[in-house]
Design an enzyme around this catalytic site. Structure first.
Site, PDB file in Angstrom:
ATOM      1  N   CYS A 197     -15.914 -19.104  24.042  1.00 44.38           N
ATOM      2  CA  CYS A 197     -14.509 -18.992  23.643  1.00 44.38           C
ATOM      3  C   CYS A 197     -13.610 -19.693  24.653  1.00 44.38           C
ATOM      4  CB  CYS A 197     -14.124 -17.525  23.501  1.00 44.38           C
ATOM      5  SG  CYS A 197     -12.461 -17.273  22.828  1.00 44.38           S
ATOM      6  N   CYS A 223     -15.341  -9.296  20.801  1.00 38.22           N
ATOM      7  CA  CYS A 223     -14.180  -9.061  19.930  1.00 38.22           C
ATOM      8  C   CYS A 223     -14.537  -9.022  18.449  1.00 38.22           C
ATOM      9  CB  CYS A 223     -13.099 -10.110  20.191  1.00 38.22           C
ATOM     10  SG  CYS A 223     -13.570 -11.812  19.794  1.00 38.22           S
TER      11      CYS A 223
END
Length: 355
Positions: A101, A199
């Protein structure tokens, strides 16, 4: 004319205080949140990047008088992070999606948006520091002053160009100091809890996520020992990672641990704790920061996972895209797919993906 900064705002306390610190330095600031999930995917409210997080980020940006943007990176996130996560488990590796990410979203896509806005810097709430070495002419990545919060491990992929245009305002602060600043300025994020999970995975049940995401079943296979003897049946290779002991569903007279996951044979190798240790680690897809190449054996401290306490080792670079480290003492449960990161004191030498 003041320099411009784009603040990556997650809706948490760290990025809120990072925004305030940079604005206090006189920068012309704008806030930005990356939307990483489509609206229909947001109903499950993953661990971060929720609709509430965006509202919190917007509220802080409004308090600071900053423009605020939401960028839809859901397609890129799916491709660069989720698909890589799934592919790793399907191939017997254990990924670190936070590194992907950072590499592909925060410091690629968001950097591009910052440049389109004419920003000189992208600012994040990471606990790390940067520097510049006059002698080598290279930008440096350094550990945070608060080593208990240091996030340099997940930032090892930063390039020289990115390091010259990034700022980490929290690098000299403790978490307690950050929360105190937030309280003093009335940020609604001051006492917001931190997200600890991946997440896009609920309750840490990554195997359920993978099955739902792919629509595939992962067949049972054999548990084997180091000599190839069948010990029992596993429930699909995506459920297992090197070093795992719990959830094996198999009993022995002594504790056994996952040593290797072989997707081609659909086997999971088990062994004793002593058999989990190795002193030699090889990494590919490398990125070097403090030097352009390791030309001679280099004494470093190295980490093989985020929570691993760095250990003394000797590093070499056999070719353009390979790092090899020999630890002074064997290390437990070195896992393919995790990152090998090298340190010279507080300075990140570089790192790569363990193979």
């Amino acid at each position: 004319m003041s320099q411009k900064a784009l603040i990556a705002m997650s809706g948490g306390v760290d990025s809120s205080v990072a925004a305030w610190l940079i604005r206090e330095k006189g920068y012309d600031c704008a806030g930005a949140t990356m939307r990483l999930f489509q609206k229909e995917e947001m109903t499950a409210e993953p661990g971060c990047c929720t609709s509430q997080d965006m509202e919190d980020a917007r509220a802080v940006a409004d308090m600071l008088g900053m423009p605020y943007y939401v960028y839809d990176f859901a397609d890129r996130f799916r491709e660069a992070v989720i698909d890589r996560f799934v592919e790793a488990y399907e191939n017997g590796r254990t990924p670190n999606p936070c590194i992907d990410c950072n590499r592909y979203l925060k410091f690629e896509e968001l950097f591009l948006r910052g440049r389109q806005l004419g920003c000189d810097f992208v600012v994040t709430g990471h606990y790390a520091r940067t520097g510049y070495d006059e002698k080598s002419g290279r930008y440096l990545l350094k550990k945070a002053a608060d080593t208990s919060k240091d996030q340099s491990y997940v930032l090892y992929s930063l390039t020289q160009d990115q390091l010259s245009h990034v700022q980490f305002p929290l690098g000299e602060l403790t978490k307690q100091e950050v929360r105190q600043i937030a309280r003093e300025h009335g940020f609604l994020t001051a006492d917001k809890a931190e997200s600890q999970d991946i997440c896009f995975v609920q309750d840490g049940k990554y195997y359920e996520f993978i099955c739902d995401y792919t629509g595939r079943d992962y067949p049972a296979g054999d548990f084997i020992d180091t000599r190839g003897n069948v010990l029992g049946r596993h429930q699909g290779i995506i459920r297992y990672t090197v070093g795992q002991r719990k959830g094996l569903g198999i009993a022995f007279g002594e504790p056994v641990y996952v040593m290797k996951v072989d997707p081609e044979a659909n086997t999971v190798m088990l062994g004793t704790n002593e058999e989990l240790f190795t002193d030699t680690v090889t990494a590919k897809k490398i990125n070097l920061i403090s030097t352009d190449r390791i030309r001679e054996p280099l004494r470093v401290k190295a980490k093989v996972r985020y929570r691993h306490k760095e250990q003394w080792a000797t590093a070499t670079q056999p070719d353009e895209d390979t790092l090899q480290v020999v630890f002074d003492e064997p290390q437990r449960a070195v896992t393919a797919g995790q990152a090998l990161v090298l340190y010279d004191g507080d300075v990140v030498v570089g790192g790569g993906t363990i193979v």
